[in-house]
Design a protein around this motif. Structure first.
Motif, mmCIF file in Angstrom:
data_model
loop_
_atom_site.group_PDB
_atom_site.id
_atom_site.type_symbol
_atom_site.label_atom_id
_atom_site.label_comp_id
_atom_site.label_asym_id
_atom_site.label_seq_id
_atom_site.Cartn_x
_atom_site.Cartn_y
_atom_site.Cartn_z
ATOM 1 N N GLN A 41 -31.807 -24.386 -17.379
ATOM 2 C CA GLN A 41 -33.092 -24.980 -16.979
ATOM 3 C C GLN A 41 -33.332 -24.891 -15.479
ATOM 4 O O GLN A 41 -34.447 -24.734 -15.028
ATOM 5 N N LEU A 42 -32.261 -25.028 -14.698
ATOM 6 C CA LEU A 42 -32.429 -25.101 -13.242
ATOM 7 C C LEU A 42 -31.962 -23.827 -12.543
ATOM 8 O O LEU A 42 -31.934 -23.781 -11.317
ATOM 9 N N ASN A 43 -31.604 -22.827 -13.338
ATOM 10 C CA ASN A 43 -31.138 -21.565 -12.741
ATOM 11 C C ASN A 43 -29.974 -21.769 -11.792
ATOM 12 O O ASN A 43 -29.958 -21.232 -10.677
ATOM 13 N N ILE A 44 -29.009 -22.539 -12.216
ATOM 14 C CA ILE A 44 -27.853 -22.807 -11.356
ATOM 15 C C ILE A 44 -26.858 -21.661 -11.513
ATOM 16 O O ILE A 44 -26.378 -21.405 -12.625
ATOM 17 N N PRO A 45 -26.554 -20.972 -10.434
ATOM 18 C CA PRO A 45 -25.645 -19.817 -10.569
ATOM 19 C C PRO A 45 -24.210 -20.254 -10.849
ATOM 20 O O PRO A 45 -23.829 -21.396 -10.577
ATOM 21 N N ASP A 46 -23.416 -19.332 -11.400
ATOM 22 C CA ASP A 46 -22.039 -19.647 -11.794
ATOM 23 C C ASP A 46 -21.156 -20.035 -10.615
ATOM 24 O O ASP A 46 -20.144 -20.711 -10.794
ATOM 25 N N ASP A 47 -21.515 -19.604 -9.410
ATOM 26 C CA ASP A 47 -20.651 -19.953 -8.282
ATOM 27 C C ASP A 47 -20.917 -21.367 -7.768
ATOM 28 O O ASP A 47 -20.338 -21.803 -6.777
ATOM 29 N N GLN A 48 -21.795 -22.087 -8.468
ATOM 30 C CA GLN A 48 -22.020 -23.497 -8.131
ATOM 31 C C GLN A 48 -21.399 -24.375 -9.203
ATOM 32 O O GLN A 48 -21.662 -24.171 -10.408
ATOM 33 N N LEU A 49 -20.594 -25.351 -8.791
ATOM 34 C CA LEU A 49 -20.036 -26.337 -9.725
ATOM 35 C C LEU A 49 -20.995 -27.529 -9.784
ATOM 36 O O LEU A 49 -21.413 -28.037 -8.736
ATOM 37 N N ILE A 50 -21.341 -27.934 -10.998
ATOM 38 C CA ILE A 50 -22.221 -29.104 -11.124
ATOM 39 C C ILE A 50 -21.370 -30.359 -10.964
ATOM 40 O O ILE A 50 -20.419 -30.567 -11.714
ATOM 41 N N VAL A 51 -21.698 -31.182 -9.980
ATOM 42 C CA VAL A 51 -20.883 -32.366 -9.681
ATOM 43 C C VAL A 51 -21.338 -33.554 -10.531
ATOM 44 O O VAL A 51 -20.564 -34.166 -11.245
ATOM 45 N N CYS A 52 -22.616 -33.882 -10.432
ATOM 46 C CA CYS A 52 -23.153 -34.999 -11.207
ATOM 47 C C CYS A 52 -24.669 -35.059 -11.020
ATOM 48 O O CYS A 52 -25.223 -34.358 -10.172
ATOM 49 N N GLY A 53 -25.299 -35.900 -11.821
ATOM 50 C CA GLY A 53 -26.697 -36.223 -11.591
ATOM 51 C C GLY A 53 -26.767 -37.514 -10.798
ATOM 52 O O GLY A 53 -25.777 -38.255 -10.709
ATOM 53 N N VAL A 54 -27.917 -37.790 -10.221
ATOM 54 C CA VAL A 54 -28.139 -39.065 -9.525
ATOM 55 C C VAL A 54 -29.567 -39.521 -9.825
ATOM 56 O O VAL A 54 -30.520 -38.773 -9.567
ATOM 57 N N ALA A 55 -29.686 -40.719 -10.389
ATOM 58 C CA ALA A 55 -31.013 -41.317 -10.562
ATOM 59 C C ALA A 55 -31.390 -41.997 -9.253
ATOM 60 O O ALA A 55 -30.551 -42.633 -8.612
ATOM 61 N N LEU A 56 -32.645 -41.854 -8.867
ATOM 62 C CA LEU A 56 -33.102 -42.445 -7.592
ATOM 63 C C LEU A 56 -34.474 -43.072 -7.794
ATOM 64 O O LEU A 56 -35.411 -42.400 -8.257
ATOM 65 N N GLY A 57 -34.581 -44.344 -7.433
ATOM 66 C CA GLY A 57 -35.882 -45.002 -7.559
ATOM 67 C C GLY A 57 -35.771 -46.484 -7.246
ATOM 68 O O GLY A 57 -34.794 -46.939 -6.636
ATOM 69 N N TYR A 58 -36.798 -47.222 -7.669
ATOM 70 C CA TYR A 58 -36.817 -48.672 -7.454
ATOM 71 C C TYR A 58 -36.277 -49.366 -8.694
ATOM 72 O O TYR A 58 -36.764 -49.116 -9.817
ATOM 73 N N ALA A 59 -35.282 -50.224 -8.491
ATOM 74 C CA ALA A 59 -34.658 -50.920 -9.617
ATOM 75 C C ALA A 59 -35.655 -51.838 -10.308
ATOM 76 O O ALA A 59 -36.496 -52.457 -9.653
ATOM 77 N N ASP A 60 -35.549 -51.911 -11.635
ATOM 78 C CA ASP A 60 -36.324 -52.879 -12.403
ATOM 79 C C ASP A 60 -35.509 -54.174 -12.441
ATOM 80 O O ASP A 60 -34.591 -54.316 -13.244
ATOM 81 N N ARG A 61 -35.865 -55.084 -11.576
ATOM 82 C CA ARG A 61 -35.075 -56.327 -11.431
ATOM 83 C C ARG A 61 -35.227 -57.257 -12.634
ATOM 84 O O ARG A 61 -34.479 -58.216 -12.768
ATOM 85 N N GLU A 62 -36.246 -57.013 -13.463
ATOM 86 C CA GLU A 62 -36.464 -57.884 -14.623
ATOM 87 C C GLU A 62 -35.604 -57.459 -15.808
ATOM 88 O O GLU A 62 -35.455 -58.199 -16.771
ATOM 89 N N HIS A 63 -35.078 -56.264 -15.767
ATOM 90 C CA HIS A 63 -34.318 -55.722 -16.901
ATOM 91 C C HIS A 63 -32.966 -56.439 -17.018
ATOM 92 O O HIS A 63 -32.362 -56.785 -16.001
ATOM 93 N N CYS A 64 -32.504 -56.627 -18.250
ATOM 94 C CA CYS A 64 -31.226 -57.340 -18.432
ATOM 95 C C CYS A 64 -30.077 -56.626 -17.720
ATOM 96 O O CYS A 64 -29.122 -57.255 -17.261
#
Ligand code: FMN
Length: 241
Positions: free
Chosen positions: A195-218
């Motif tokens: 999907q992202l055209n990541i070449p084989d010489d790149q190791l995928i480390v992790c994803g990171v979600a970034l945004g404003y926390a929903d403080r009301e969520h349990c």
């Protein structure tokens, strides 16, 4: 600190505060994060140290339609049980390979999250999957990042990536934003590569979600504990002989 950030969560004023208030957030508001802000955070993270200043990291930033497309592709793979058996990320053991004391810590973490916070019992595979699934839409965060590092310069590039990741998470806290690092993406790395055209010489480390926390969520009440300093530190005193 500007008004947009204080509306959602107090920003961390100091490094100490950023360290103490950073935690993995697993429920976000849909409120967008401006591209300029994402770029600013990435520029700050890129001030991280790296071996010989190699700066081996690369970041894929996903928002809007591109994030939605990736999520759809990952959910499709998840539903088809398309998890890859051979993980390319070599530092996360398979569940059965966890050893003590890490196995116990992992169990405590899982119970705290699933049973105590979400009310999902250990035997409720469907309920657990329902939460796990949310990893792949970055827990509703408006920005999803996929962090990769070059395989070429150094085996130690993962250390550099870790420093980058921590700097990014702390800079986000200083801006009133929250994050969640996510290794779960690695289970479907062929989908990411495609999907992202990541070449084989790149190791995928992790994803990171970034945004404003929903403080009301349990989930916003969930906190993890740490071992005391004495548990992981050996002080060698300065006296000779
Ligand atoms: C490399 C890495 C991968 C992680 N992967 C996931 C993940 O896939 N999903 C998730 O919900 N949390 C993930 N986490 C978050 C950890 O569970 C979390 O950092 C740990 O439990 C400590 O909690 P805290 O971050 O709230 O202090 C990951 C953390 C790291 C550092």
């Amino acid at each position: 600190m500007n008004d947009t950030t204080t509306e959602f969560a107090p920003a961390a004023a100091t490094v100490e505060e950023a360290l103490l208030t950073r935690r993995s957030v697993r429920a976000f508001l849909p409120t967008p994060v401006p591209r300029a802000e994402v770029e600013r955070l990435l520029a700050l993270a890129s001030r991280s140290a790296s071996n010989s200043n190699c700066q081996p990291w690369h970041v894929h930033v996903l928002t809007g339609e591109s994030k939605r497309r990736l999520t759809e592709a990952l959910w499709k793979a998840l539903d088809a049980d398309g998890r890859v058996a051979e993980r390319e990320y070599p530092f996360q053991p398979a569940p059965e390979d966890w050893e003590e004391p890490f196995r116990t810590r992992r169990r405590i973490f899982g119970e705290g999250l699933y049973r105590d916070t979400l009310g999902i019992a250990a035997h409720d595979a469907e309920g657990r999957l329902g939460h796990h699934r949310r990893n792949y839409d970055f827990f509703g965060a408006p920005v999803g990042l996929i962090l990769t590092v070059s395989r070429r310069p150094l085996a130690g590039a993962l250390i550099d990536a870790g420093l980058f990741l921590q700097a990014l998470m702390l800079a986000a806290r200083h801006a009133g934003l929250d994050t969640c690092p996510q290794a779960s993406f690695i289970d479907f790395y062929p989908v990411l590569r495609r999907q992202l055209n990541i070449p084989d010489d790149q190791l995928i480390v992790c994803g990171v979600a970034l945004g404003y926390a929903d403080r009301e969520h349990c989930l916003s009440g969930y906190r993890t504990a740490r071992e005391p300093v004495g548990e992981f530190t050996t002080f060698h005193s300065g006296e000779l002989g």
